[in-house]
Design a protein around this motif. Structure first.
Motif, PDB file in Angstrom:
ATOM      1  N   ARG A  86       0.818  -1.214   0.000  1.00 38.55           N
ATOM      2  CA  ARG A  86       0.000   0.000   0.000  1.00 38.55           C
ATOM      3  C   ARG A  86       0.848   1.259   0.000  1.00 38.55           C
ATOM      4  O   ARG A  86       0.458   2.280  -0.543  1.00 38.55           O
ATOM      5  N   SER A  87       2.022   1.189   0.624  1.00 39.11           N
ATOM      6  CA  SER A  87       2.874   2.377   0.739  1.00 39.11           C
ATOM      7  C   SER A  87       4.233   2.218   0.064  1.00 39.11           C
ATOM      8  O   SER A  87       4.837   3.211  -0.345  1.00 39.11           O
ATOM      9  N   PHE A  88       4.728   0.984  -0.035  1.00 39.67           N
ATOM     10  CA  PHE A  88       6.085   0.740  -0.529  1.00 39.67           C
ATOM     11  C   PHE A  88       6.079  -0.216  -1.711  1.00 39.67           C
ATOM     12  O   PHE A  88       5.226  -1.124  -1.796  1.00 39.67           O
ATOM     13  N   SER A  89       7.046  -0.029  -2.582  1.00 39.09           N
ATOM     14  CA  SER A  89       7.339  -0.975  -3.659  1.00 39.09           C
ATOM     15  C   SER A  89       8.816  -1.333  -3.589  1.00 39.09           C
ATOM     16  O   SER A  89       9.668  -0.456  -3.397  1.00 39.09           O
ATOM     17  N   VAL A  90       9.120  -2.617  -3.749  1.00 36.57           N
ATOM     18  CA  VAL A  90      10.495  -3.086  -3.684  1.00 36.57           C
ATOM     19  C   VAL A  90      10.835  -3.787  -5.002  1.00 36.57           C
ATOM     20  O   VAL A  90      10.051  -4.595  -5.502  1.00 36.57           O
ATOM     21  N   ARG A  91      12.007  -3.446  -5.538  1.00 40.47           N
ATOM     22  CA  ARG A  91      12.465  -4.036  -6.783  1.00 40.47           C
ATOM     23  C   ARG A  91      13.889  -4.565  -6.632  1.00 40.47           C
ATOM     24  O   ARG A  91      14.693  -4.049  -5.847  1.00 40.47           O
ATOM     25  N   ARG A  92      14.185  -5.593  -7.405  1.00 42.02           N
ATOM     26  CA  ARG A  92      15.560  -6.094  -7.534  1.00 42.02           C
ATOM     27  C   ARG A  92      15.975  -5.858  -8.979  1.00 42.02           C
ATOM     28  O   ARG A  92      15.241  -6.222  -9.907  1.00 42.02           O
ATOM     29  N   SER A  93      17.131  -5.244  -9.169  1.00 41.73           N
ATOM     30  CA  SER A  93      17.615  -4.899 -10.505  1.00 41.73           C
ATOM     31  C   SER A  93      19.006  -5.495 -10.685  1.00 41.73           C
ATOM     32  O   SER A  93      19.898  -5.242  -9.872  1.00 41.73           O
ATOM     33  N   VAL A  94      19.176  -6.314 -11.716  1.00 42.17           N
ATOM     34  CA  VAL A  94      20.456  -6.982 -11.968  1.00 42.17           C
ATOM     35  C   VAL A  94      21.012  -6.503 -13.301  1.00 42.17           C
ATOM     36  O   VAL A  94      20.324  -6.546 -14.325  1.00 42.17           O
ATOM     37  N   ALA A  95      22.260  -6.028 -13.283  1.00 42.91           N
ATOM     38  CA  ALA A  95      22.952  -5.627 -14.506  1.00 42.91           C
ATOM     39  C   ALA A  95      23.781  -6.797 -15.008  1.00 42.91           C
ATOM     40  O   ALA A  95      24.530  -7.416 -14.245  1.00 42.91           O
ATOM     41  N   LEU A  96      23.646  -7.111 -16.316  1.00 46.45           N
ATOM     42  CA  LEU A  96      24.312  -8.276 -16.876  1.00 46.45           C
ATOM     43  C   LEU A  96      25.083  -7.912 -18.139  1.00 46.45           C
ATOM     44  O   LEU A  96      24.628  -7.099 -18.942  1.00 46.45           O
ATOM     45  N   GLN A  97      26.234  -8.549 -18.291  1.00 40.83           N
ATOM     46  CA  GLN A  97      26.985  -8.521 -19.542  1.00 40.83           C
ATOM     47  C   GLN A  97      27.422  -9.944 -19.869  1.00 40.83           C
ATOM     48  O   GLN A  97      27.935 -10.649 -18.995  1.00 40.83           O
ATOM     49  N   GLY A  98      27.183 -10.363 -21.104  1.00 41.79           N
ATOM     50  CA  GLY A  98      27.513 -11.731 -21.492  1.00 41.79           C
ATOM     51  C   GLY A  98      26.771 -12.761 -20.675  1.00 41.79           C
ATOM     52  O   GLY A  98      27.274 -13.872 -20.459  1.00 41.79           O
ATOM     53  N   GLY A  99      25.567 -12.407 -20.209  1.00 40.74           N
ATOM     54  CA  GLY A  99      24.770 -13.331 -19.418  1.00 40.74           C
ATOM     55  C   GLY A  99      25.197 -13.461 -17.973  1.00 40.74           C
ATOM     56  O   GLY A  99      24.580 -14.207 -17.211  1.00 40.74           O
ATOM     57  N   LYS A 100      26.237 -12.710 -17.548  1.00 41.90           N
ATOM     58  CA  LYS A 100      26.721 -12.797 -16.168  1.00 41.90           C
ATOM     59  C   LYS A 100      26.463 -11.488 -15.438  1.00 41.90           C
ATOM     60  O   LYS A 100      26.630 -10.406 -16.010  1.00 41.90           O
TER      61      LYS A 100
END
Length: 285
Positions: A86-100
């Motif tokens: 209702r008040s918060f949103s949480v995200r996970r963000s992963v940066a990848l190069q060459g699938g890693k």
């Protein structure tokens, strides 16, 4: 420099959207051997923020640098929706190069709410940015660095209160604080997410300098080489990243070839707008 470099930064943060939760970013062609950590953190936040209701603004992020990024290759960002409450949103963000993965970030966003409000006062003995030398002024003593500096577009105006981390050891003395005035050197759009990403970009630039400053050390040959290991940032109050803020940093501890640095950011009126904490790998060379 100036607005042209800032426009380049805005384009850097304007990721390609491949689907609802997947984005792609690029690096500036002027980068050295590895991607600047502040760039990948800012792009990861941009990706996460674009999956959240714009009425919810980022209040914290926590990230780990796990591999060096190649500036010649695009960076893919995969976002995971952890929760929308209702008040918060949480995200996970992963940066990848060459699938890693090269960088992992968790970020939390909150609706605007009212509550208790206080902050510790900032330092009272710090000269304003207009009283301090520009980076080109400082580089006048190091002509070998001027050519490199002027070839790379820089979206940040940075004014050191003390000595930068690249000043030779004989030209500096140990100081428990590293204080730097910063601002994006041009105008940004009004979108709060863009300003949060720009501040994230700036927050990685000088923070580890405070570890070196404590010991009177210097970056490079005869001193220390290093890399960011992790990065945490809390956003406390509304701000504009294209207006001056003081980055007041210090190092609580260094051991095991790692240094811990903490910094608070205060706007020109002394309002505490953000706090950063980072640990870095620091090895004597």
């Amino acid at each position: 420099m100036g607005q042209a470099a800032v426009d380049d930064l805005i384009r850097l943060l304007d990721l390609e959207q491949h689907d609802e939760l997947r984005f792609r970013g690029h690096s500036t062609s002027h980068l050295p051997m590895r991607v600047y950590g502040g760039q990948v953190a800012a792009q990861a936040l941009s990706a996460a923020g674009r999956t959240v209701d714009p009425a919810r603004h980022v209040h914290s992020l926590h990230g780990y640098f796990v591999r060096p990024g190649d500036p010649q290759e695009p960076i893919d960002y995969a976002v995971e929706v952890i929760r929308d409450g209702r008040s918060f949103s949480v995200r996970r963000s992963v940066a990848l190069q060459g699938g890693k993965p090269i960088f992992l970030m968790s970020a939390s966003f909150q609706i605007e709410e009212q509550g208790l409000d206080h902050h510790a006062p900032g330092p009272s003995d710090v000269p304003g940015p207009d009283e301090l030398p520009t980076m080109l002024d400082r580089l006048a003593k190091y002509p070998e660095r001027v050519a490199i500096w002027t070839q790379i577009p820089r979206p940040l105006d940075v004014r050191y209160v003390g000595e930068p981390g690249w000043v030779r050891p004989g030209d500096r003395t140990p100081d428990p604080h590293q204080r730097v005035w910063m601002r994006i050197d041009g105008k940004l759009p009004t979108d709060p997410l863009v300003h949060a990403c720009a501040l994230t970009y700036a927050s990685d630039l000088t923070l580890l300098d405070s570890v070196l400053s404590y010991h009177g050390e210097v970056w490079g040959p005869g001193g220390v080489i290093g890399a960011s290991l992790d990065h945490a940032l809390w956003f406390h109050r509304p701000f504009r990243a294209d207006e001056w803020f003081l980055y007041d940093s210090w190092s609580p501890s260094a051991s095991g070839a790692r240094g811990l640095a903490a910094g608070r950011m205060l706007d020109a009126s002394g309002r505490h707008i953000a706090t950063a904490v980072q640990e870095g790998l620091l090895r004597k060379v």
